[in-house]
Design an enzyme around this catalytic site. Sequence first.
Site, PDB file in Angstrom:
ATOM      1  N   GLY A 104       4.208  14.524  -1.108  1.00  0.00           N
ATOM      2  CA  GLY A 104       3.057  13.632  -1.050  1.00  0.00           C
ATOM      3  C   GLY A 104       2.821  13.120   0.352  1.00  0.00           C
ATOM      4  O   GLY A 104       3.136  13.785   1.349  1.00  0.00           O
ATOM      5  N   SER A 106       6.272  19.601  -2.293  1.00  0.00           N
ATOM      6  CA  SER A 106       6.487  18.263  -2.842  1.00  0.00           C
ATOM      7  C   SER A 106       6.709  17.290  -1.703  1.00  0.00           C
ATOM      8  O   SER A 106       7.242  17.652  -0.661  1.00  0.00           O
ATOM      9  CB  SER A 106       7.700  18.279  -3.780  1.00  0.00           C
ATOM     10  N   LYS A 159       7.916  25.138  -8.535  1.00  0.00           N
ATOM     11  CA  LYS A 159       7.246  23.844  -8.394  1.00  0.00           C
ATOM     12  C   LYS A 159       6.673  23.368  -9.737  1.00  0.00           C
ATOM     13  O   LYS A 159       6.692  22.179 -10.062  1.00  0.00           O
ATOM     14  CB  LYS A 159       6.132  23.939  -7.342  1.00  0.00           C
ATOM     15  N   ASP A 168     -12.167  22.149   7.682  1.00  0.00           N
ATOM     16  CA  ASP A 168     -12.436  21.456   6.415  1.00  0.00           C
ATOM     17  C   ASP A 168     -13.943  21.395   6.283  1.00  0.00           C
ATOM     18  O   ASP A 168     -14.651  21.325   7.284  1.00  0.00           O
ATOM     19  CB  ASP A 168     -11.844  20.038   6.452  1.00  0.00           C
ATOM     20  N   GLU A 197       9.650  16.409 -14.052  1.00  0.00           N
ATOM     21  CA  GLU A 197       9.177  15.088 -13.616  1.00  0.00           C
ATOM     22  C   GLU A 197       8.562  14.319 -14.787  1.00  0.00           C
ATOM     23  O   GLU A 197       8.835  13.141 -14.985  1.00  0.00           O
ATOM     24  CB  GLU A 197       8.145  15.298 -12.503  1.00  0.00           C
ATOM     25  N   LEU A 240      -8.139  19.706   4.872  1.00  0.00           N
ATOM     26  CA  LEU A 240      -7.439  18.702   5.694  1.00  0.00           C
ATOM     27  C   LEU A 240      -7.381  17.355   4.979  1.00  0.00           C
ATOM     28  O   LEU A 240      -7.550  16.298   5.582  1.00  0.00           O
ATOM     29  CB  LEU A 240      -8.143  18.591   7.052  1.00  0.00           C
ATOM     30  N   GLY A 241      -7.190  17.399   3.672  1.00  0.00           N
ATOM     31  CA  GLY A 241      -7.036  16.164   2.915  1.00  0.00           C
ATOM     32  C   GLY A 241      -5.691  15.532   3.226  1.00  0.00           C
ATOM     33  O   GLY A 241      -5.044  15.864   4.228  1.00  0.00           O
ATOM     34  N   HIS A 274       9.417  22.004 -11.757  1.00  0.00           N
ATOM     35  CA  HIS A 274       9.729  20.721 -11.123  1.00  0.00           C
ATOM     36  C   HIS A 274       8.835  19.618 -11.705  1.00  0.00           C
ATOM     37  O   HIS A 274       9.309  18.552 -12.097  1.00  0.00           O
ATOM     38  CB  HIS A 274       9.518  20.857  -9.610  1.00  0.00           C
TER      39      HIS A 274
END
Lengths: 325, 325, 325, 325
Positions: free
Chosen positions: C123, C121, C189, C30, C196, C8-9, C192
């Site tokens: 954040g 993706s 990903k 968590d 980046e 659960l960050g 990707h």
Amino acid sequence: MKIGIIGLGRMGGNIARRLMRAGHEVVAYDRDDKAVTALTADGAVAASGIEDMAGKLDSPRIFWSMLPAGEITEQTVETIAALCAPGDIVIDGGNSFYKDDIRRAKVLGEQGLHYVDVGTSGGVWGLERGYCMMIGGSDDAVRLLDPIFDALAPGRGDVVPTKGRDTGDDRAERGYIHAGPAGAGHFVKMVHNGIEYGLMQAYAEGFDILKGKASDKLPEDERFDLNLPDIAEVWRRGSVISSWLLDLTAIGLASDHELKQFSGHVADSGEGQWTIDAAMEEKVPANVLTAALFARYRSRVDTTFGDKLLSAMRFGFGGHVEMPQ
Amino acid sequence: MKIGIIGLGRMGGNIARRLMRAGHEVVAYDRDDKAVTALTADGAVAASGIEDMAGKLDSPRIFWSMLPAGEITEQTVETIAALCAPGDIVIDGGNSFYKDDIRRAKVLGEQGLHYVDVGTSGGVWGLERGYCMMIGGSDDAVRLLDPIFDALAPGRGDVVPTKGRDTGDDRAERGYIHAGPAGAGHFVKMVHNGIEYGLMQAYAEGFDILKGKASDKLPEDERFDLNLPDIAEVWRRGSVISSWLLDLTAIGLASDHELKQFSGHVADSGEGQWTIDAAMEEKVPANVLTAALFARYRSRVDTTFGDKLLSAMRFGFGGHVEMPQ
Amino acid sequence: MKIGIIGLGRMGGNIARRLMRAGHEVVAYDRDDKAVTALTADGAVAASGIEDMAGKLDSPRIFWSMLPAGEITEQTVETIAALCAPGDIVIDGGNSFYKDDIRRAKVLGEQGLHYVDVGTSGGVWGLERGYCMMIGGSDDAVRLLDPIFDALAPGRGDVVPTKGRDTGDDRAERGYIHAGPAGAGHFVKMVHNGIEYGLMQAYAEGFDILKGKASDKLPEDERFDLNLPDIAEVWRRGSVISSWLLDLTAIGLASDHELKQFSGHVADSGEGQWTIDAAMEEKVPANVLTAALFARYRSRVDTTFGDKLLSAMRFGFGGHVEMPQ
Amino acid sequence: MKIGIIGLGRMGGNIARRLMRAGHEVVAYDRDDKAVTALTADGAVAASGIEDMAGKLDSPRIFWSMLPAGEITEQTVETIAALCAPGDIVIDGGNSFYKDDIRRAKVLGEQGLHYVDVGTSGGVWGLERGYCMMIGGSDDAVRLLDPIFDALAPGRGDVVPTKGRDTGDDRAERGYIHAGPAGAGHFVKMVHNGIEYGLMQAYAEGFDILKGKASDKLPEDERFDLNLPDIAEVWRRGSVISSWLLDLTAIGLASDHELKQFSGHVADSGEGQWTIDAAMEEKVPANVLTAALFARYRSRVDTTFGDKLLSAMRFGFGGHVEMPQ
């Protein structure tokens, strides 16, 4: 010493011959009977298979596998190991990936067997010149095999001694090193090949620029129609960039100024790629070695999908499609 | 304001139109009569040549040259300068090399003329969207021309304001900047294009890797036959790599999944090369921008002489020629 | 739907919240109790461990692991699998290496379990904006999970539709794709992130060249002291290189023109390296992506041993040591 | 023959000495009196300046300028030219940019003077070993100077003849070539140095990877603490990558295993940069040569602004700033 050699191709056959010339005894096996027959004519004892070979060797038995890296080497090492007794030695003289060596050495070690990896440079010239060898394995095994390595190595020859060297171990000066534990030999050979790619590409780009100087797209008074064979030749004398690869370049250009016999599709073996993998694992920037490897990849395709994508984008902003607002 | 525009191609013609829509007066010249006629239909005053144009402008006269970089721009600037009086302004809106701007500004300055360079981005979309402009020249000239730039620029639009910006000068937010003295405009535009090459190549390589994942040279359970149009599309939403170039990529792939209409031969204009020149003059490492430029060079030839040289060396040490001892 | 979320960050917690906002039920675990408590305050059901979670889910049970790639994810997947019944689904939403996904899917598949990998993706912005998702797994599992993905994705938003798209499957336009079988999600990903790196380095080099133009090593009349915040800002408007990364660049430069708060030591995660590995496996030249990765490696060391070796060679031929004849 | 030499540094002084040993007469000038005195002790005739030198030479007078590239060489050539009569020869043996040669040859040619450029390799070892020379200029001038070049060149020595060479012109085999018209000599020398950078960087990266293999960030059983001096030494024997640069590497490592005496800040001279310029003019991809040059640039700075910009972007999408919608 007595040694069994599996794989009698250009490398394995000549290694066997060079050993016999030095007085060693060779038991030879290849799945191609003709290769075995040819070698027995030169003095080897024929083996009909690995099991037969095992019976013809003395204890501790020494097996030298000289096969292509990958599945066939893996199976051969397994087959040998199954026939071995503690103290026996299995040598992989091919171009195996060094992590395979580490793994195999651990497995064989649990059986009391020694695994030794030998990165071997020298090609078909090795028979006469000797082989440059980078060796990984236990101290005991490598020490025991020293007469073998000594016979195969080039020896001091007329190479100028390196000023400032001061070491009790002169093996490097005679053309072989004990690089470290199992895997270290092939690791050093792998980096050797990575460097080789970089050196070759440096020459390739330089000669490309020399050749391109004749292009009629340049201003007329800035064009030079340069004699590339002469340039390669003159650089062999007293210049900073003289090397064996330059010698080969000079030979290649001397007989075929335009290199018309070559398609320009350049192969790569695993070592170049593994070297970049190692660089990434260590977080070492290796732009030159990578660019050299990628130039070979690029040489083998006519066009890339990426190039087409560039065109598609250019088409996009060049005015022919509707633009997102 | 009243302005003379020389060169009525896609860029020049639309710049003229956007200015007229904003209420400016345009005197227009092109060596192609049809281009002039088309523009007079849109409200411009026709000029039969630069001298004629000079007579139809008010003092201080403002000339905007919108021609390909190189000889023709050079001559046009010279022709204009010969007809100018102190205080007049010569604008080069093309893609000139910034050192040419520096030189011209010095020469014209000695005559009391202003030289202004405008790097212009926006392509054919500029007529509707406005042009992103990077401007070099004296403060006086750029300030005097502000109504022109303001009319051509995109304006704030619906671009999200940049958090933390706190500046008396809001021109950047409206789409143009006074980058510095003469040459600075084209310098910034040049680097813009250098970056553009790098961005494009990053996408190109990424999609190449996606596409290559279907290769039958890979182990069967590690192959993916990926849908590239969908991938480009999904990355447009909330991903870190969303951009206008990605939008164009999505458009390109949507209509032609295999990009079969493109040969993969990719052109480059001077700016990419000049950017690398600038990097070298400043001793700035620019591996990505250079690799992007070189990928275009490579895309345009089937094979290189360098590739053949690699083959020749491999042939050399592979055992087929006599080796130097 | 009901879903168990492990980890659960910042990412896992917000994914849970976004799902609950859309009406889904979340069972949360968590190893940090506080994270669980915080989430129960937002409506989640607390689980004291994975076994407890398994008991609180309905059949077929859905587990979403949102943990760092590597050992902890590996163990978590194993723990879940041991508790699962045929038909249950294990999702890895972290940044696992795609070959690990392929392996796990095979192992779990033998138990009748579904393994789904989701490259995510977005954040910390994902809570509000939604997450761009690249999904690998079986058709059945991915179809069953559709309400979950639909809730997490950004949706169409105000992104301009791509001209020419004509597909029955509109998931890409809503921000998620079913890329292929297990592993395909993380593979896409991974590429990707490789792209980046390339994009970021292209901007970095460009701004480096802009900044270096003020160097007092350049001829005085060729120096420009450019305003980098303004340049980033103006490129956001109507230029070919506008992007979200450029928006971030503009924000960064606006508040700290010299970027003095940053050391310049740049981290890299596994994806950049894995992308180059993939390129090499496919024999795709990827000079830009590799140079971008290596620039990060180089940024983290003061000097390299290789640099010193260059100096040693220069010392060697510069005349201070005896030369081999 | 009689020849005037201007610039009696390490290169110029030894060139003069090697010529005198071969029986040629040297008139010597340097702005440092001590250098002149030292050379007269070895048999040269002193000149108090270029005009004095001109008076002491026979017609056609031969001047050899051996000064740093740039302003001082430019002025010296002009000064000589002003004193010359038709048929006289001006040699630039320094490292001038080849386009300067082309320009100067044209100007001097209009006066009836010959301009000859000589790219000279061999460093301080040239006195004993001889100099590898790449010569540009008219046939007449180069032919007339042949006794000079023959005396300076290394000669055949014990270099193994290149198989397949079959040419009436054996100068390359004796260590000098007439590369083409004025400029061609320095152009070939420039590319020589470009290649040199590439070769050096290939070794540097390889040894960096070897050294990094001891890193404690690697899994313990994949670490090797390799003996780099031994590796350099063994590669000198029978390996594909043997070269003079490797000999120097072996010397450097033998006396200083860690290369602690070197800072790792590596200089570059103009030739590397000019080589890349030439590649770009010809549209030749030269990734390796460029990466080698850029590695030197990078070695000389602690951090780049670009690196900081990467951090700023990462900070931007890592969650700490407000994101544009």
